[in-house]
Each structure stands twice: as structure tokens, then as C-alpha cells.
Design a protein around this motif. Sequence first.
Motif, PDB file in Angstrom:
ATOM      1  N   GLN A 185       0.838  -1.203   0.000  1.00  0.00           N
ATOM      2  CA  GLN A 185       0.000   0.000   0.000  1.00  0.00           C
ATOM      3  C   GLN A 185       0.875   1.257   0.000  1.00  0.00           C
ATOM      4  OE1 GLN A 185      -3.720  -1.985   2.541  1.00  0.00           O
ATOM      5  NE2 GLN A 185      -2.650  -0.229   3.420  1.00  0.00           N
ATOM      6  N   LEU A 186       0.226   2.402  -0.165  1.00  0.00           N
ATOM      7  CA  LEU A 186       0.915   3.692  -0.063  1.00  0.00           C
ATOM      8  C   LEU A 186       1.682   3.794   1.262  1.00  0.00           C
ATOM      9  CD1 LEU A 186      -1.926   5.850  -1.442  1.00  0.00           C
ATOM     10  CD2 LEU A 186       0.409   6.635  -1.673  1.00  0.00           C
ATOM     11  N   GLY A 187       2.862   4.430   1.196  1.00  0.00           N
ATOM     12  CA  GLY A 187       3.648   4.620   2.415  1.00  0.00           C
ATOM     13  C   GLY A 187       4.582   3.465   2.719  1.00  0.00           C
ATOM     14  N   THR A 188       4.695   2.537   1.786  1.00  0.00           N
ATOM     15  CA  THR A 188       5.639   1.419   1.960  1.00  0.00           C
ATOM     16  C   THR A 188       6.741   1.522   0.899  1.00  0.00           C
ATOM     17  OG1 THR A 188       4.435  -0.052   0.458  1.00  0.00           O
ATOM     18  CG2 THR A 188       3.750  -0.073   2.774  1.00  0.00           C
ATOM     19  N   PRO A 189       7.883   0.858   1.132  1.00  0.00           N
ATOM     20  CA  PRO A 189       9.000   0.964   0.175  1.00  0.00           C
ATOM     21  C   PRO A 189       8.702   0.315  -1.182  1.00  0.00           C
ATOM     22  CG  PRO A 189       9.723  -0.040   2.246  1.00  0.00           C
ATOM     23  CD  PRO A 189       8.245   0.105   2.330  1.00  0.00           C
ATOM     24  N   ALA A 190       7.659  -0.492  -1.248  1.00  0.00           N
ATOM     25  CA  ALA A 190       7.319  -1.134  -2.529  1.00  0.00           C
ATOM     26  C   ALA A 190       6.471  -0.216  -3.403  1.00  0.00           C
ATOM     27  CB  ALA A 190       6.534  -2.426  -2.271  1.00  0.00           C
ATOM     28  N   PHE A 218       2.792  12.192   4.433  1.00  0.00           N
ATOM     29  CA  PHE A 218       3.926  13.099   4.226  1.00  0.00           C
ATOM     30  C   PHE A 218       4.248  13.202   2.732  1.00  0.00           C
ATOM     31  CE2 PHE A 218       8.296  14.461   4.008  1.00  0.00           C
ATOM     32  CZ  PHE A 218       8.385  15.414   5.012  1.00  0.00           C
ATOM     33  N   ILE A 219       4.291  12.061   2.063  1.00  0.00           N
ATOM     34  CA  ILE A 219       4.614  12.045   0.623  1.00  0.00           C
ATOM     35  C   ILE A 219       3.540  12.799  -0.178  1.00  0.00           C
ATOM     36  CG2 ILE A 219       4.727  10.543  -1.421  1.00  0.00           C
ATOM     37  CD1 ILE A 219       6.223   8.508   0.316  1.00  0.00           C
ATOM     38  N   LEU A 220       2.283  12.537   0.131  1.00  0.00           N
ATOM     39  CA  LEU A 220       1.212  13.190  -0.639  1.00  0.00           C
ATOM     40  C   LEU A 220       1.264  14.706  -0.461  1.00  0.00           C
ATOM     41  CD1 LEU A 220      -1.726  10.664  -0.091  1.00  0.00           C
ATOM     42  CD2 LEU A 220      -0.386  11.010  -2.173  1.00  0.00           C
ATOM     43  N   ASN A 221       1.555  15.152   0.773  1.00  0.00           N
ATOM     44  CA  ASN A 221       1.681  16.591   1.019  1.00  0.00           C
ATOM     45  C   ASN A 221       2.859  17.180   0.274  1.00  0.00           C
ATOM     46  OD1 ASN A 221      -0.289  17.898   2.548  1.00  0.00           O
ATOM     47  ND2 ASN A 221       0.246  16.602   4.293  1.00  0.00           N
ATOM     48  N   LYS A 222       3.980  16.472   0.327  1.00  0.00           N
ATOM     49  CA  LYS A 222       5.189  16.958  -0.347  1.00  0.00           C
ATOM     50  C   LYS A 222       4.931  17.098  -1.852  1.00  0.00           C
ATOM     51  CE  LYS A 222      10.104  15.939  -0.655  1.00  0.00           C
ATOM     52  NZ  LYS A 222      11.024  16.635   0.189  1.00  0.00           N
ATOM     53  N   LEU A 223       4.293  16.111  -2.437  1.00  0.00           N
ATOM     54  CA  LEU A 223       4.015  16.161  -3.881  1.00  0.00           C
ATOM     55  C   LEU A 223       3.024  17.277  -4.200  1.00  0.00           C
ATOM     56  CD1 LEU A 223       3.759  12.320  -4.673  1.00  0.00           C
ATOM     57  CD2 LEU A 223       5.618  13.861  -5.316  1.00  0.00           C
ATOM     58  N   ARG A 224       2.054  17.473  -3.300  1.00  0.00           N
ATOM     59  CA  ARG A 224       1.018  18.482  -3.565  1.00  0.00           C
ATOM     60  C   ARG A 224       1.611  19.886  -3.586  1.00  0.00           C
ATOM     61  NH1 ARG A 224      -2.594  17.670   0.526  1.00  0.00           N
ATOM     62  NH2 ARG A 224      -3.269  15.829  -0.580  1.00  0.00           N
ATOM     63  N   TYR A 225       2.587  20.128  -2.704  1.00  0.00           N
ATOM     64  CA  TYR A 225       3.097  21.490  -2.592  1.00  0.00           C
ATOM     65  C   TYR A 225       4.385  21.724  -3.386  1.00  0.00           C
ATOM     66  CZ  TYR A 225      -0.648  21.987   0.708  1.00  0.00           C
ATOM     67  OH  TYR A 225      -1.898  22.011   1.265  1.00  0.00           O
ATOM     68  N   ARG A 240      10.878   7.136  -3.138  1.00  0.00           N
ATOM     69  CA  ARG A 240      12.065   6.379  -2.678  1.00  0.00           C
ATOM     70  C   ARG A 240      12.719   7.042  -1.473  1.00  0.00           C
ATOM     71  NH1 ARG A 240      15.343   4.730  -8.193  1.00  0.00           N
ATOM     72  NH2 ARG A 240      13.876   3.155  -8.900  1.00  0.00           N
ATOM     73  N   SER A 241      12.991   8.366  -1.589  1.00  0.00           N
ATOM     74  CA  SER A 241      13.786   9.017  -0.545  1.00  0.00           C
ATOM     75  C   SER A 241      12.993   9.160   0.752  1.00  0.00           C
ATOM     76  CB  SER A 241      14.306  10.375  -1.029  1.00  0.00           C
ATOM     77  OG  SER A 241      13.221  11.225  -1.306  1.00  0.00           O
ATOM     78  N   VAL A 242      11.741   9.606   0.661  1.00  0.00           N
ATOM     79  CA  VAL A 242      10.971   9.840   1.896  1.00  0.00           C
ATOM     80  C   VAL A 242      10.738   8.522   2.630  1.00  0.00           C
ATOM     81  CG1 VAL A 242       8.744  10.591   2.820  1.00  0.00           C
ATOM     82  CG2 VAL A 242       9.858  11.923   1.029  1.00  0.00           C
ATOM     83  N   THR A 243      10.358   7.478   1.876  1.00  0.00           N
ATOM     84  CA  THR A 243      10.069   6.201   2.537  1.00  0.00           C
ATOM     85  C   THR A 243      11.319   5.689   3.248  1.00  0.00           C
ATOM     86  OG1 THR A 243       8.544   5.741   0.738  1.00  0.00           O
ATOM     87  CG2 THR A 243       9.048   3.919   2.187  1.00  0.00           C
TER      88      THR A 243
END
Length: 250
Positions: A185-190, A218-225, A240-243
Motif C-alpha cells: 500500500q501507499l507509504g511502503t518501500p514497494a 507526508f509524501i502526498l503533502n510533499k508532492l502536492r506542494y 524512494r527518498s521519503v520512505t
Amino acid sequence: MNIGIVGTGPLGSILAEKLIKAGHRVKVTNTRAMPELEKIAAGLGATAATIQDVVKGVDAILFSMPFNAYKSLPQDLLKEVPQDVIIMDTSNYTPLRDGEISELEHISESVYISEMLGRPLVKVFNDVLEYSLKNKGKASGTADRIAISIAGDNQEHKKVVSQLVDQIGFDTVDSGSLAESWRQQLGTPAFCTELNKGELKQALLKANREKAPAIRDFILNKLRYMDGHPSYEEIIAVNRSVTSEMLQQI
Ligand SMILES: NC(=O)c1ccc[n+]([C@@H]2O[C@H](COP(=O)([O-])OP(=O)(O)OC[C@H]3O[C@@H](n4cnc5c(N)ncnc54)[C@H](OP(=O)(O)O)[C@@H]3O)[C@@H](O)[C@H]2O)c1
């Protein structure tokens, strides 16, 4: 194979095109009136079908629609569908888009969908971007072929789905049962990190169920902004980096 696809968004559309190119007969449906659906289907090389007909006379059904839209499907949609028909689910849950669903603290997203549909299913194509499916497929045996996670409880169904994935240019890694499918799922390294088979096996093992929702948000926010619409390369790099960084934090 005869395959019915529910949803002609970016992912459902590219899967329809790729599966047709691989020699399968595909019918598609969405929420549009028939004349518009017929135009969309023709553009994909598929046949248009109503939601009731898309699940009839097929060997496999692929649901590729927003997570919160499954509840709008007709009740008992799959009641008459034989048990040997393979049901696939590509969906991902994000609270901002789909609303908070407290059950998902305890069960994986595809178990939730499986219970809603009243059928076992195979979770696949949720951890690969539509862009990658369109542009990054490679012949079997090619070095650094991208691998896709696949989860489910029916080994025979998973075997057939792996063959479909192979036919459209990708390897698969079995991530386990549907209950274990939180690992992809979202938020995993895969999740949408474009890994080869060996790397994906390791990534699935590194997944952390407790941390995944915070990493996802965190990732979704980072991508959004980010300035402008993040490119495909930026999405993969951020995933890759955030996870990796957040998994190392205590
Ligand atoms: N895009 C990607 O790269 C990607 C990658 C991995 C996973 N996913 C996941 O895969 C799923 C599909 O994503 P997507 O990007 O293709 O687009 P999407 O926006 O999630 O799905 C849109 C499609 O679902 C259809 N739909 C909605 N409710 C329906 C209903 N009740 N009956 C029939 N069709 C219905 C829509 O119909 P209309 O056209 O009539 O509105 C549309 O064709 C999502 O859960 C997404 O999170 C997407």
C-alpha cells in the motif's frame, strides 16, 4: 482471455490497451452514458459494456476505480459470477480523497474491498504508476525489468495474474495473502518506487505497518506542494527518498 475492466481512468485505460495488445478480448465500463462510453472504448480498442454486462462471460474482472467509488457499485454485482473468475483490484486509499475509514486501521485496503464485493480478489497494479505501465515494460529476462507486487489468497488466480503482468512487460513478486497486502500500500518501500524483482522482495519485507499512514500522508503533502505538477521522475524520487528516510527514524 476475456477480461472486463471497471473504470477507464488513466490506469484502467492503459491496462485495457496493453491487455488487448497482448491478445486478450477486453470490455470496459465507467459511469458514462452508452454513446460516450462507446467512444472511449473504441479509442482503447475495447468493447463498451454496461456495469452489469462487463462482469458477464469473462475469465477475469479488473476493478480500477477510486477507492471510495466501490460503494456505489450495484449490490450483488458479482453474485452470478462463477467462482473461478479472477477478480483484480488496483485501488489505493488516501484519506484526503476517500474520507477517513476507521476499519482500515485494522484491515488491509483490499480486504475491505473484498468484503464489500463479497469475493476473494487479487491486489495488483496498485504499486506501479500508469506512466510506468505505458512506457517501461520490457521483455521477460531483461536486466532491471520493473516488478509489481501481487497479493491474494488463491494461488491459481495469482499465477494467472502474474502471467498477464508478464505479458505486458513486468515481473511480479508475491507479497503474500490479501491480509498481508498492506505491504504494497501507499507509504511502503514497494509503492511506486520502480524496483526490480530482487529489490522489490527486500522492499516488501521492510514495510512497516504502523509507519505507513504517516509516510503516505507526508509524501502526498510533499508532492502536492511542489512547484508545478510533479513529473514522473520526481514522484518516483520522492517515494524512494521519503520512505527510506522515514523508515530509518525511530
Ligand atoms: N493512475 C495511476 O497511475 C494509478 C497507479 C496505481 C494505482 N492507481 C489506483 O487505481 C485506481 C484507478 O485509478 P485511475 O488513475 O485510473 O483513475 P480514477 O480516477 O481512480 O478512476 C476513474 C475511473 O473509475 C470510474 N468509476 C468511478 N465510479 C464508478 C462506478 N461506480 N462504476 C464504474 N466506473 C466507475 C470512472 O468513471 P467515469 O470515467 O465515468 O468518471 C473512471 O473511469 C485508483 O484507486 C487509483 O488510486 C492509479
